[in-house]
Design an enzyme around this catalytic site. Structure first.
Site, PDB file in Angstrom:
ATOM      1  N   GLN A 114       0.835  -1.193   0.000  1.00  0.00           N
ATOM      2  CA  GLN A 114       0.000   0.000   0.000  1.00  0.00           C
ATOM      3  C   GLN A 114       0.877   1.253   0.000  1.00  0.00           C
ATOM      4  O   GLN A 114       1.861   1.309   0.737  1.00  0.00           O
ATOM      5  CB  GLN A 114      -0.896  -0.005   1.240  1.00  0.00           C
ATOM      6  N   PRO A 150       7.295  -0.853   8.559  1.00  0.00           N
ATOM      7  CA  PRO A 150       7.094   0.595   8.662  1.00  0.00           C
ATOM      8  C   PRO A 150       5.772   1.047   9.255  1.00  0.00           C
ATOM      9  O   PRO A 150       5.611   2.231   9.539  1.00  0.00           O
ATOM     10  CB  PRO A 150       7.202   1.055   7.201  1.00  0.00           C
ATOM     11  N   TYR A 151       4.808   0.145   9.416  1.00  0.00           N
ATOM     12  CA  TYR A 151       3.504   0.547   9.923  1.00  0.00           C
ATOM     13  C   TYR A 151       3.155  -0.222  11.189  1.00  0.00           C
ATOM     14  O   TYR A 151       3.773  -1.235  11.509  1.00  0.00           O
ATOM     15  CB  TYR A 151       2.420   0.305   8.870  1.00  0.00           C
ATOM     16  N   GLY A 152       2.105   0.248  11.863  1.00  0.00           N
ATOM     17  CA  GLY A 152       1.606  -0.503  13.000  1.00  0.00           C
ATOM     18  C   GLY A 152       1.084  -1.850  12.557  1.00  0.00           C
ATOM     19  O   GLY A 152       1.388  -2.885  13.141  1.00  0.00           O
ATOM     20  N   GLU A 203      -7.052  -3.650  12.271  1.00  0.00           N
ATOM     21  CA  GLU A 203      -6.715  -4.461  11.092  1.00  0.00           C
ATOM     22  C   GLU A 203      -7.792  -5.513  10.825  1.00  0.00           C
ATOM     23  O   GLU A 203      -8.084  -5.827   9.669  1.00  0.00           O
ATOM     24  CB  GLU A 203      -5.347  -5.124  11.286  1.00  0.00           C
ATOM     25  N   GLU A 226     -10.091   3.814   5.756  1.00  0.00           N
ATOM     26  CA  GLU A 226      -9.520   4.057   7.082  1.00  0.00           C
ATOM     27  C   GLU A 226     -10.502   4.665   8.076  1.00  0.00           C
ATOM     28  O   GLU A 226     -10.499   4.296   9.250  1.00  0.00           O
ATOM     29  CB  GLU A 226      -8.285   4.955   6.944  1.00  0.00           C
ATOM     30  N   TYR A 232      -8.433   8.911   8.976  1.00  0.00           N
ATOM     31  CA  TYR A 232      -8.725   7.953  10.043  1.00  0.00           C
ATOM     32  C   TYR A 232      -9.727   8.528  11.053  1.00  0.00           C
ATOM     33  O   TYR A 232     -10.862   8.061  11.169  1.00  0.00           O
ATOM     34  CB  TYR A 232      -7.446   7.562  10.793  1.00  0.00           C
ATOM     35  N   ARG A 264       9.111   1.774  12.550  1.00  0.00           N
ATOM     36  CA  ARG A 264       7.720   2.198  12.386  1.00  0.00           C
ATOM     37  C   ARG A 264       7.651   3.697  12.113  1.00  0.00           C
ATOM     38  O   ARG A 264       8.048   4.515  12.946  1.00  0.00           O
ATOM     39  CB  ARG A 264       6.927   1.833  13.634  1.00  0.00           C
ATOM     40  N   LYS A 280       5.396   5.879  12.158  1.00  0.00           N
ATOM     41  CA  LYS A 280       4.635   6.678  13.121  1.00  0.00           C
ATOM     42  C   LYS A 280       5.526   7.227  14.222  1.00  0.00           C
ATOM     43  O   LYS A 280       5.279   8.315  14.750  1.00  0.00           O
ATOM     44  CB  LYS A 280       3.526   5.813  13.731  1.00  0.00           C
TER      45      LYS A 280
END
Length: 647
Positions: free
Chosen positions: A172, A301-303, A331, A353, A414, A599, A601
């Site tokens: 993504q 790289p993401y949660g 998720e 999201e 989000y 990550r 974030k």
């Protein structure tokens, strides 16, 4: 009976949502396969793809690929099933750096092809144009580049076990075109299958159902087979390979992780089966069979990433007390919003999201109770206000539906999206709202959608009359910037005790600590802090006084053991605050944190805070990034690169 004005709105909205097919069809060559519709309205045009799906589109992808860990390359073949309009003799695919060796039809006949040279394409890559000559199956022999943006190859030293290498993908939004030649658009859903070979003893998992046990090839390698028989957007094709083991959670849930991580991971996600049941009670059947997860190395790289049947997770959510399990709920909720019904274009990413974030909060309420759901909603609302204060309430990017590129992590897509649905629910009532959202998922299952379609469906199937439509302000919420006046604000009582502690701490002083130094703020009793939920601790840390002195930060850190926190959400808030106040004692801890965590974030804001501290922070940021950049995924690298290139 609805008024004429409302009926006119409905007619216009419905007309804007026509599709090539009204519902998923059967593939005529393979009747067991579904073929999802393509949206052909102007708002459904995806500017991030070179494909021309209204003329010729991919309906199925069959991959046969070898993983070469020494060269850090993926290569093999992709067989594509094509559905073409009469007279269409070419198909256009998305590529970015792929090395194409040969293109043939199903019988091995060579097909003409070219990768068209484009100027300044960036992540969009280049179009691969293939002359079909009547073919409806095409085979592409190719290799992905060693620096394919979707793939991250980890050395053994970057894993928990330290013995074997690791690979994972992150597709993504438009990165899968760097390792799979297909039409890489969320509006062009495709079924897929794969045969993947990897060296022993590595295991391979994908976002499809594994077919049987791996096949021993007798040459030190094994072959793994996977099938996804439901059409999905191409960004959801994902792979991971490494030294991983599996632990069962429930009848249809389980988790993969490195052996050293697996016990902690299994304990942390132990509520997953209950979450699946709660989600089904809310919005209908879970349609993907199993719901498994893999906890990846910290470079992810993401949660989390909602890859069907195999959610990818960062280990940074593991806190030992399931306090960050909103990530699992999020998720999982994507199995309905995002995977089942998908935004056709990335400018409508809130359909994925925002709806998911609302759904996540409902799952958390069902499993963990109303108080926890209210507190987590209050944190989301604070994020919205912070973003609006930073960028301006009239900034175009603060509309839910935008013309811009999709940017992950946005508090608008989000949290504003979630509060839109919370507001609608508060006006029409939960029972009516839940029935409407459930029919939305049912009636658009395995299909793409646009904001105009979402709006039209609300008007047709939820709104009762013109007066209610006026109270809901649906178009303002979706298509206009800022936060509408009718927003359903969170209950201020959710954090009453914490906010009182914040006020007490901000105004309470002790006698001087070190001789002539001025009085320092005293820490509130430790039993408050250690008795709070993680959401309450995050609320406190997000509202620390702006003028803490070095002495006060040291006292706070010592008393609350902030630098020793096992919860990375809380640790990040503390580190970011401390850097913003040039608190030197945390710099070594920040170096360690940025060296082990990828990550985005956490990584990007910490570098941004250092960079914003000018002569004090920029040398620190440059020194750390020189050592850590190579360990980050391309997504994280791109974010930090932008920070360090800014003035």
């Amino acid at each position: 009976m609805r008024s004429i004005t409302l009926a006119t709105i409905l007619a216009l909205s419905a007309a804007a949502c026509t599709t090539m097919e009204a519902a998923p069809l059967a593939d005529t060559a393979n009747p067991a396969r579904m073929v999802s519709p393509i949206l052909t309205t102007p708002e459904a045009e995806d500017t991030q793809t070179w494909a021309e799906p209204e003329r010729a589109r991919v309906t199925h992808v069959a991959l046969d690929l070898d993983l070469d860990f020494d060269a850090r390359r993926v290569g093999g073949t992709a067989m594509l099933d094509v559905l073409a309009e009469p007279g269409a003799d070419t198909i256009v695919l998305d590529t970015n750096g792929l090395e194409i060796a040969r293109v043939t039809d199903g019988s091995g006949r060579e097909l003409p092809w070219e990768i068209e040279s484009m100027e300044e394409t960036g992540a969009k890559g280049e179009p691969l144009r293939i002359t079909l000559n009547g073919a409806r199956t095409i085979r592409i022999d190719y290799r992905a580049p060693a620096d394919a943006s979707a793939l991250q190859w980890l050395s053994p030293e970057q894993t928990e076990g330290g013995v074997h290498p690791f690979l994972f993908s992150q597709g993504q939004a438009i990165l899968n075109r760097t390792w799979i030649p297909t039409q890489d658009s969320p509006g062009i859903r495709q079924t897929w299958e794969a045969r993947i070979t990897a060296p022993k003893p590595l295991d391979v998992v994908m976002s499809g159902v594994r077919q049987g046990e791996p096949e021993d090839l007798g040459n030190g390698r094994r072959a793994f087979r996977f099938v996804m028989d439901k059409p999905v957007p191409p960004y959801l094709i994902a792979i991971a390979a490494g030294d991983i083991d599996f632990a069962l959670i429930g009848p249809r849930t389980g988790v993969w992780a490195e052996p050293a991580t697996l016990p902690r991971a299994r304990a942390e996600v132990g509520d997953t089966e209950e979450m699946v049941e709660a989600a089904e009670a809310l919005y209908g059947e879970y349609r993907w069979g199993r719901y498994d997860m893999i906890v990846l190395p910290p470079a992810f790289p993401y949660g989390g990433m909602e890859n069907p049947v195999m959610t990818f997770l960062t280990p940074t959510f593991i806190a030992g007390d399931r306090s960050n399990n909103g990530l699992i709920a999020h998720e999982l909720a994507h199995s309905w919003s995002g995977n089942l019904v998908t935004n056709a274009v990335w400018g409508d990413s809130w359909l994925n999201e925002g709806v998911t974030t609302y759904f996540e909060n409902r799952i958390m309420e069902a499993v963990y109770g109303e108080k926890r759901a209210e507190q987590e909603a209050a944190l989301m609302y604070a994020n919205i206000l912070e973003t609006l204060n930073e960028v301006g309430r009239d900034a175009p990017g603060t509309a839910l539906s935008t013309d811009g590129e999709y940017e992950l992590g946005s508090a608008i897509a989000y949290e504003k999206g979630a509060f839109f649905l919370m507001t609608v629910e508060s006006i029409v009532g939960r029972e009516r709202f839940d029935a409407w959202l459930r029919q939305w998922f049912d009636n658009h299952a395995f299909q793409p959608a646009t904001s105009e379609m979402f709006y039209a469906d609300m008007m047709a199937n939820l709104v009762r009359d013109e007066a209610e439509a006026e109270r809901l302000t649906l178009r303002e919420w979706i298509f206009e910037p800022g936060l509408p006046e009718n927003v359903a604000k969170p209950d201020p009582a959710a954090f009453a005790a914490v906010d009182q502690a914040v006020l007490y701490y901000a105004t309470r002083y002790s006698t001087p600590v070190d001789g002539p130094n001025p009085p320092a703020r005293v820490s509130f009793p430790e039993d408050h802090w250690f008795g709070w939920t993680s959401a309450e601790r995050q609320r406190f840390l997000a509202n620390l006084p702006a003028d803490l002195t070095e002495i006060e930060m040291r006292i706070l850190d010592d008393n609350l053991r902030l630098s020793q926190s096992a919860n990375n959400e809380e640790l990040f808030l503390w580190l970011n605050y401390a850097l913003d106040h040039r608190y030197e004692p945390v710099v070594p801890l920040v170096e360690q944190f940025l060296a082990r965590v990828g990550r985005a974030k956490f990584v990007r804001p910490l570098f941004a805070t250092l960079w914003g501290e000018g002569e004090w922070g920029r040398p620190i940021a440059q020194r750390i990034y020189a050592d850590t950049r190579a360990s980050y995924h391309s997504v994280t690298q791109a974010g930090v690169d932008r920070v360090l290139a800014s003035d």
